[in-house]
Each structure stands twice: as structure tokens, then as C-alpha cells.
Enzyme design. Structure first.
Site, PDB file in Angstrom:
ATOM      1  N   ASP A  67       1.430  -1.275  -0.061  1.00  0.00           N
ATOM      2  CA  ASP A  67       0.029  -0.101   0.094  1.00  0.00           C
ATOM      3  C   ASP A  67       1.056   1.378   0.094  1.00  0.00           C
ATOM      4  O   ASP A  67       2.333   1.004  -0.005  1.00  0.00           O
ATOM      5  CB  ASP A  67      -1.257   0.040   1.029  1.00  0.00           C
ATOM      6  CG  ASP A  67      -0.619  -0.475   2.673  1.00  0.00           C
ATOM      7  OD1 ASP A  67       1.166  -0.292   2.211  1.00  0.00           O
ATOM      8  OD2 ASP A  67      -0.986  -0.601   3.803  1.00  0.00           O
ATOM      9  N   ASP A 136      -7.854  -2.087  13.894  1.00  0.00           N
ATOM     10  CA  ASP A 136      -9.320  -2.372  12.898  1.00  0.00           C
ATOM     11  C   ASP A 136      -9.330  -3.748  12.960  1.00  0.00           C
ATOM     12  O   ASP A 136     -10.144  -4.036  12.072  1.00  0.00           O
ATOM     13  CB  ASP A 136      -9.794  -1.481  12.690  1.00  0.00           C
ATOM     14  CG  ASP A 136      -9.166  -1.261  11.479  1.00  0.00           C
ATOM     15  OD1 ASP A 136      -7.779  -1.716  11.277  1.00  0.00           O
ATOM     16  OD2 ASP A 136     -10.225   0.011  10.896  1.00  0.00           O
ATOM     17  N   HIS A 138      -7.349  -4.328   9.643  1.00  0.00           N
ATOM     18  CA  HIS A 138      -6.863  -4.524   8.495  1.00  0.00           C
ATOM     19  C   HIS A 138      -6.215  -5.131   8.673  1.00  0.00           C
ATOM     20  O   HIS A 138      -5.261  -5.099   9.076  1.00  0.00           O
ATOM     21  CB  HIS A 138      -7.117  -2.963   8.044  1.00  0.00           C
ATOM     22  CG  HIS A 138      -5.574  -2.220   8.508  1.00  0.00           C
ATOM     23  ND1 HIS A 138      -6.350  -1.039   8.929  1.00  0.00           N
ATOM     24  CD2 HIS A 138      -4.823  -2.393   9.056  1.00  0.00           C
ATOM     25  CE1 HIS A 138      -5.114   0.071   9.022  1.00  0.00           C
ATOM     26  NE2 HIS A 138      -3.926  -1.207   9.488  1.00  0.00           N
ATOM     27  N   GLU A 143      -9.445  -1.408   4.717  1.00  0.00           N
ATOM     28  CA  GLU A 143     -10.399  -1.335   6.230  1.00  0.00           C
ATOM     29  C   GLU A 143     -12.039  -2.316   7.037  1.00  0.00           C
ATOM     30  O   GLU A 143     -11.604  -3.114   5.504  1.00  0.00           O
ATOM     31  CB  GLU A 143     -11.270  -0.207   6.263  1.00  0.00           C
ATOM     32  CG  GLU A 143      -9.704   0.922   6.542  1.00  0.00           C
ATOM     33  CD  GLU A 143      -9.162   1.169   7.815  1.00  0.00           C
ATOM     34  OE1 GLU A 143      -8.827  -0.065   8.336  1.00  0.00           O
ATOM     35  OE2 GLU A 143      -8.359   2.267   7.861  1.00  0.00           O
TER      36      GLU A 143
HETATM   37  P1  PGA Z   1       1.750  -1.478  12.567  1.00  0.00           P
HETATM   38  O1  PGA Z   1       0.534  -1.731  11.349  1.00  0.00           O
HETATM   39  O2  PGA Z   1       2.807  -2.223  12.812  1.00  0.00           O
HETATM   40  O3  PGA Z   1       2.290   0.055  13.182  1.00  0.00           O
HETATM   41  O4  PGA Z   1       1.163  -1.743  14.290  1.00  0.00           O
HETATM   42  C1  PGA Z   1       0.081  -2.769  11.370  1.00  0.00           C
HETATM   43  C2  PGA Z   1      -1.243  -2.159   9.996  1.00  0.00           C
HETATM   44  O5  PGA Z   1      -1.596  -0.989  10.582  1.00  0.00           O
HETATM   45  O6  PGA Z   1      -1.229  -3.099   9.223  1.00  0.00           O
END
Ligand code: PGA
Length: 239
Positions: A67, A136, A138, A143
Site C-alpha cells: 500500500d 481494527d 485491517h 478497512e
Molecule cells: P504497525 O501497523 O505494524 O505499525 O502496528 C500494522 C498495520 O496497520 O497494518
């Protein structure tokens, strides 16, 4: 699903790097699906060490990142293009022409997304896809309630995701509102998946995703239907 549990973030990162390393050793021209965020930084450090001590050679590998924020260019220090170079690509011998990160500045986003998926397919598909998980549920920036059968697309970020990521920006207002993300369909097409989470804050959502009902409200739950998933959790956080 192969599940690995560690107390230490370093040990979890070593395991993650080991799984990717075996992929690259067995198939030197592997297509790697890569992720950003705090979680994979330790894994990337271990991969850099393995490259430096000549265990790994990335010369013939290609990569596709999950992404990118819409509106951030390559020079922006919070763009995922910048993150990947800073944390991995600048320290290994992957060729720049073999690196693919969604273009957050694409003029025609729909066309870009379609071509991104087509390019992945043309290359023979992702051999192993690394994933973190959001608070959440994702994966990538898919999302809650995103369709399970969608390819790369533009996603509107939830408030919780923007708040989680605000720690990297000067203020919440600066966090982009949209991102281009591989879709859940794109992710599910990867031959193998490596999902990692670290720290107490991610424990419940990780459990829910891997063992709860498979529902679009928990996007990562679709991974329960994937035939080849490695899941790594560390008690110790990574921030
Ligand atoms: P993080 O994010 O590794 O910074 O916890 C993971 C994500 O949001 O996919």
C-alpha cells in the site's frame, strides 16, 4: 496455519526473516510481497544481516508493496516508498527496477490499481506476502467491511487507523485520508502469507482474526481460508 508465539520481538523478527529467507534461498527469483509499519522493521533488520553475511542474495528478487498513502510523493519521509528504502531496499541488493510500491501520486488511480494487479499476475504472482494487522483488523489498508473479493483499489482510512498512524506525523491533520492498497483478493492470491503482530495492543485483534468468525468486519479473518499462512506473535511490542 502455522502459528508461532514468542516473548521477545527480536526472536519473532528472526523467525519472520527465516521464513522469508527460506523462500529466497529455495527460489532466488522470488516475488516478495512487502509491508510497512512498525511490525516488520525487526524482520527487515534481520534480512539485512542475512544479506550482509552473504546468506541471502536479492539480486533476482522482485517486490510488490501492499500500500501507499494517496498524495505523498517518494521524497516524503512518511511515504511507504521512502519507508521501504530507508528500512530495507537501501541496505540490500534488490534492483530498483524490480521494486514496486503503489504510486500515491497516480493521476488515474483506478487505471493504476488495475495495472498493479495485472503486473503482479504477469510476474507469476506473489510467492510470499508479509502482513501486519491494524487495530481494527485491517491488512494492507483494507478497512473493516471491505469486500473480500476486491483487487488493488483506493481506500478511505478509518479514524482509528489515522489516529494509530498519527505518531509518525506532526499532527493528525497531516495523516492522509486515503490510500492505495492491494485488495483482499490480491492478498489472498499470494502463494504463502506471513502475518505478524507484536505487543498486547494487537493480541485480541490477532486472535479474533485468526480464530474468530470470517467476516468482512475483520478483514484479516479471510486469511483463515488461505491454504498456507504463517502467523507470528510476540508478547513484546515493537514500538
Ligand atoms: P504497525 O501497523 O505494524 O505499525 O502496528 C500494522 C498495520 O496497520 O497494518
Amino acid at each position: 496455519m502455522e502459528y508461532y508465539y514468542f516473548k521477545s520481538y527480536k526472536e519473532a523478527s528472526k523467525k519472520g526473516a527465516g521464513i522469508i529467507a527460506s523462500q529466497v534461498i529455495l527460489k532466488p527469483n522470488s516475488i516478495l510481497g512487502l509491508a510497512t509499519g512498525s511490525t516488520p522493521i525487526g524482520t527487515y533488520k534481520e534480512l539485512i544481516e542475512l544479506y550482509k553475511n552473504k546468506t541471502l542474495n536479492f539480486e533476482n528478487c522482485k517486490s510488490f508493496n501492499l500500500d501507499e498513502y494517496v498524495g505523498l510523493n517518494h521524497e516524503h519521509d512518511q511515504s511507504y516508498y521512502y519507508f521501504m528504502h530507508d528500512n530495507l531496499f537501501n541496505h540490500i541488493n534488490m534492483k530498483e527496477e524490480n521494486i514496486n510500491v503503489p504510486d500515491g501520486m497516480a493521476k488515474d488511480v483506478d487505471k493504476f490499481c488495475k495495472e498493479y494487479d495485472e503486473k503482479i499476475d504477469r510476474e507469476g504472482g506473489v510467492d510470499i506476502q508479509l502482513l501486519g494487522i491494524g487495530s481494527d483488523g485491517h491488512i494492507g489498508f483494507n478497512e473493516p467491511a471491505t469486500s473480500f473479493s476486491i483487487g488493488t483499489h483506493k481506500e478511505t482510512l478509518k479514524d482509528i487507523t489515522r489516529k494509530d498512524n498519527a505518531r509518525f506525523f506532526k499532527s493528525l491533520d497531516e495523516v492522509p485520508t486515503h490510500a492505495i492498497t492491494m485488495g483482499l483478493l490480491t492478498i489472498m492470491k499470494a502463494k504463502k502469507i506471513l502475518i505478524m503482530a507484536c505487543g498486547q495492543g494487537k493480541k485480541d485483534i490477532f486472535e479474533k482474526a485468526l480464530h474468530g468468525p470470517v467476516v468482512p468486519e475483520v478483514p484479516a479473518s479471510i486469511l483463515q481460508f488461505h491454504p498456507h499462512v504463517y502467523a507470528i506473535f510476540s508478547e513484546e511490542g515493537c514500538n
